[in-house]
Design a protein around this motif. Structure first.
Motif, PDB file in Angstrom:
ATOM      1  N   GLY A  98       0.994  -1.265   0.147  1.00 18.40           N
ATOM      2  CA  GLY A  98       0.115  -0.247  -0.022  1.00 18.40           C
ATOM      3  C   GLY A  98       1.019   1.159  -0.396  1.00 18.40           C
ATOM      4  N   PRO A  99       0.023   2.279  -0.703  1.00 19.23           N
ATOM      5  CA  PRO A  99       1.213   3.669  -0.823  1.00 19.23           C
ATOM      6  C   PRO A  99       1.710   4.164   0.501  1.00 19.23           C
ATOM      7  CG  PRO A  99      -0.654   4.157  -1.465  1.00 19.23           C
ATOM      8  CD  PRO A  99      -0.573   2.580  -1.109  1.00 19.23           C
ATOM      9  N   GLY A 100       0.654   4.015   1.536  1.00 18.94           N
ATOM     10  CA  GLY A 100       0.578   4.562   2.986  1.00 18.94           C
ATOM     11  C   GLY A 100       2.141   3.918   3.950  1.00 18.94           C
ATOM     12  N   GLY A 101       1.767   2.366   3.423  1.00 21.49           N
ATOM     13  CA  GLY A 101       2.875   1.568   4.022  1.00 21.49           C
ATOM     14  C   GLY A 101       4.175   2.436   3.742  1.00 21.49           C
ATOM     15  N   TYR A 130       5.443   4.240   1.728  1.00 20.37           N
ATOM     16  CA  TYR A 130       5.894   5.940   2.621  1.00 20.37           C
ATOM     17  C   TYR A 130       6.461   6.268   3.957  1.00 20.37           C
ATOM     18  CZ  TYR A 130       4.191   7.889  -2.008  1.00 20.37           C
ATOM     19  OH  TYR A 130       3.280   7.964  -3.328  1.00 20.37           O
ATOM     20  N   ASN A 131       5.377   5.238   5.104  1.00 23.12           N
ATOM     21  CA  ASN A 131       5.637   5.277   6.252  1.00 23.12           C
ATOM     22  C   ASN A 131       7.234   5.246   6.392  1.00 23.12           C
ATOM     23  OD1 ASN A 131       3.841   6.587   7.333  1.00 23.12           O
ATOM     24  ND2 ASN A 131       2.873   4.440   8.160  1.00 23.12           N
TER      25      ASN A 131
END
Lengths: 113, 220
Positions: free
Chosen positions: A45-48, A50-51
């Motif tokens: 996922g993009p969020g994971g 970037y984190n």
């Protein structure tokens, strides 16, 4: 290689660092996710992602810079990532640890060093 | 590219403006290319993920910001009270002299209420942007939760006191009621709901407005 203590890497952090190393100077969000999917079959996922990238940057294992805006991206710049010497040391240390663990055991379908 | 600008604004509440911009570029090129729903789904997931990371990374820092925010909010309320007093005095004079009407008849009686419930949270949002740019969403939610918790605790104590047959009521009024804790459980829950919904929206609108002004000043 730097001499100070490098913090250990999580499994996903290793995957991200290796993907950035493979992409060389073309590593940014989209290409890193593609590389991870192609090499590991893992959909990220993009969020994971970037984190993880932010965390790696805080640890000093990657550095980022902004590229030029492109029309394909609505005139928005790419955030390009590069692995630092600390990142390289951390990933090689993790890989050495895996190799030591793999030594003297046989797992079908896995090439041993 | 209005959707991209809107997405960048949403993401800029949980990360820096530059990073939000590049994330939107990635989403336009990857997940959301050609599909509006997929694009917004990816924006929501990215925003939530960044939000949660900030909460986990510095819970005490955000609580400190929220407590400071409460003091700032109180000073904005005092300023709003002074502004209300001046404006009401002027309105009263004009209405009385020109139209022979009382202030309570006109819409001016809503002025202090509007200032407190819209103006103060909006100004607080601008402060939140200056205090913690890129982390406004977490700061605002922490502040809202703090407000809601205080109201919940105080309301519960008053409710217990009322159930035991005691008279318990805290009322602080500066033109309008700033604090009103009594034994009414529905009243307390309404305040909690306000702090977790509408209040959040107004503070975040203030933060976005602060960011827009700042970008405009930088010529971006």
């Amino acid at each position: 290689m730097s001499k100070h203590k490098v913090s250990p890497l999580g499994e996903f952090e290793q995957v991200v660092l290796l993907a950035i190393l493979r992409l060389d100077d073309k590593a940014y969000g989209v290409t890193i996710r593609k590389e991870i999917l192609e090499c590991t079959g893992r959909r990220t996922g993009p969020g994971g992602l970037y984190n993880s990238l932010d965390r790696l940057e805080e640890k000093g294992m990657v550095v980022s810079r902004f590229g030029d805006p492109t029309p394909q991206r609505g005139g928005r710049p790419k955030r390009l990532f590069t692995v630092t010497p600390d990142g390289l040391e951390a990933v090689s240390r993790s890989q050495r640890a895996y190799q030591r663990l793999m030594k003297d055991i046989t797992i079908p379908g896995v090439l041993h060093a | 590219m209005r959707k991209a600008d809107a997405a960048a604004s949403v993401l800029s509440l949980v990360t820096s403006h530059d990073r939000a911009d590049s994330m939107v570029g990635d989403l336009l090129e990857g997940d959301g290319a050609g599909n509006r729903w997929l694009f917004w789904w990816a924006v929501a997931r990215t925003a939530l993920s960044q939000f949660w990371r900030q909460v986990a990374a510095a819970p005490f820092g955000m609580t400190r910001t929220a407590i400071l925010g409460m003091f700032v909010e109180f000073s904005f309320m005092l300023l709003a009270a002074v502004a209300s007093a001046v404006m009401l005095l002027c309105a009263e004079s004009v209405l009385h002299v020109s139209f022979h009407r009382d202030l309570s008849d006109g819409p001016f009686r809503w002025l202090p209420f509007l200032l407190y419930s819209l103006g103060v949270p909006f100004a607080l949002g601008r402060w939140m942007f200056r205090r913690c740019p890129g982390r406004e969403a977490v700061g605002t939610l922490t502040l809202g939760v703090l407000h809601a918790s205080i109201n919940l605790c105080a309301g519960w104590i008053m409710w217990q006191a009322a159930r035991a047959g005691n008279e318990a009521h805290v009322d602080i009024t500066v033109f309008v009621r700033i604090v009103d804790w009594n034994g009414d459980i529905v009243h307390m829950l309404a305040w909690v709901a306000y702090y977790l919904t509408l209040y959040q929206a107004i503070v975040l609108a203030g933060a976005l407005s602060g960011r827009a002004k700042s970008l405009e000043a930088r010529g971006l």
